[in-house]
Write a protein that holds these residues in place. Sequence first.
Motif, short mmCIF file in Angstrom:
data_model
loop_
_atom_site.label_atom_id
_atom_site.label_comp_id
_atom_site.label_asym_id
_atom_site.label_seq_id
_atom_site.Cartn_x
_atom_site.Cartn_y
_atom_site.Cartn_z
N ASN A 6 26.61 -2.46 21.85
CA ASN A 6 26.86 -1.41 22.83
C ASN A 6 27.35 -2.04 24.13
OD1 ASN A 6 25.47 1.25 21.55
ND2 ASN A 6 24.23 -0.55 21.08
N PRO A 7 28.63 -2.36 24.23
CA PRO A 7 29.15 -3.11 25.38
C PRO A 7 29.05 -2.38 26.71
CG PRO A 7 30.92 -2.37 23.93
CD PRO A 7 29.65 -2.11 23.20
N ASP A 8 28.71 -1.07 26.69
CA ASP A 8 28.50 -0.38 27.97
C ASP A 8 27.10 -0.64 28.52
OD1 ASP A 8 27.60 1.04 25.73
OD2 ASP A 8 27.64 2.96 26.77
N PHE A 9 26.27 -1.41 27.80
CA PHE A 9 24.96 -1.83 28.28
C PHE A 9 24.94 -3.35 28.41
CE2 PHE A 9 23.82 2.31 26.56
CZ PHE A 9 22.81 2.76 27.41
N GLU A 10 24.21 -3.84 29.41
CA GLU A 10 24.04 -5.28 29.55
C GLU A 10 22.60 -5.58 29.96
OE1 GLU A 10 26.69 -6.73 32.52
OE2 GLU A 10 25.93 -5.41 34.11
#
Length: 429
Positions: free
Chosen positions: A377-381
Motif C-alpha cells: 500500500n504505497p499510500d502508507f508509510e
Amino acid sequence: MRLGGRLQGAIEVLADIEARKRPVADALKDWGLAHRFAGSGDRAAIGNIVYDALRMRLSHAWLMGDDSPSALAHAVLFRQWGLTPEALAAELDGDKFAPEAPSAETLAAFAARKLEDAPLHIQGDIPEWVEPSFRQAFGDSWLSEAQALSERPTLDLRANALKADRAKVVKALERAGGQASKIARFGIRIPAGEGASRLPNVTAELSFQKGWFEVQDEGSQIVADLVLPEEGDQVLDYCAGGGGKTLAMSAAMHNKGQVHAYDSDRRRLAPIIERLKRAGTRNVQVHDERNGLLQLRGKFDKVLVDAPCTGTGTWRRRPDTKWRLTQKNLDERTSQQQEALAQAGEFVRPGGALLYVTCSVLPEENEAQVNRFAAQNPDFEVAETLSSWEKLFGKDAPQPRSSDGKTITLTPASTDTDGFFFCRLQRKV
C-alpha cells in the motif's frame, strides 16, 4: 488450610490442566467449586503455585529431572518461594493433607543441577521452536527478555481522567498499595507480591464502582496514548474487544470528538457497554457489524488496529497459553492480521494514521506485518514513534525497544509492562 493442603491442591490443578488441556482459570475455578471449604486465601495460594509453575515449567522440570505436576509444584516452593527441601519437609511433617515428598532421585537432581547448564530455551522458559523468533527480535539480549516474561506481573490500573485525577485514585487505593506508574500518564500500579500473597480485589472498591479507574496493563495504556487522540478527532478502534483502549482514548479526548468501537466478535465486545456507563464516556459509538461503518470509509483521523495475535507479550499473565502455542496458531494469526490491516486501512482519511498494535513480541506478527502492508500500500508509510514517546512520557522514562528506529516494542524487561508492539502507518495526503 496449611501449606501441605495448598500444595496438594496445586498439584491436582496442574494434573487437571495437563490431562484435559484446559485453560488454567477454568481448572482453578472447578477445583474451588469442588472444595468449597477452601477459603479465599487458600485459593489464592493454590493459584499462585499453579501460575508460578506454568511460567517456569521448562526450567522447573529440567532442574528436578521430572516434569510431573508434583515436581513442578515442589520446584515453585524451592526456587520461587524461598523454601529449602529440608525446610519444606519440616513444614509438612505430620500434615495428613500434604502430598508425597519428591523421590530421592528428584531431590538429588535438584541439588546437583545448575540452570546455566540447560539448553538456552529451557533457561528462557519458552518453547524451543520460538527461540529463533526471540533471537531475531532481541538479538543478544533475547534470553533476558524471555526470562522476564516468566516473572509475576503487577496489577495495573488506569485513572479515569473523566472522573478523577491520578493522585485522587492513588489515595483511594492507599490500603491496596497503589502507586503512580513510572511511564503511563494515568497509570497506577500495585506490586505483584511474593509467595502466597494475593492481590487485592480492586473491583470491589467503591472508587471502582464510581468509575474512577479501570483495570488495564500499563503497556495497553501506553499504546493507547501513542495513538495521540485529540479533542475533536474522529477515531476508529477497529478491534476494540472489551474496550480498554477505547475508554483510554475517549478520556484523553475529554469526551470531545468521536470514538467508534468495532469488533467482529460480539462476545468480546459485550463488556464495553457497562464499562462505558461506569466511566462516564459520552463520545463512543459501538458497532458489532462492519456494514454499519462502511459509509465512514476514508473519514477517520486515526484508526487503531489492536490485531488478533499469539499473545506472547502476555505470557506473564497467561502462562498456560505459552505451552499451547504452535506454528499453526502463528500462521493463523498472521493471516488474520493481514486481513485486519487491509480492512482497517480503508477507513483512514488522506493524511490520517493507521495504528497497528499487537500484544506479541514475535517479529513475524510485528515488523514483518507493517513492512508488508506498507510495501503493498504505497499510500502508507511507516512513521517514527520514538519522538512521541519522549513528548508523552518524558526523557527520564524507561525506554522501549526499537528494531528500526521507528516502530517500538514494550517488554517486561525494557519497560516493566506486558509485551506490546506499536507502529504508526501514516497515510499520505
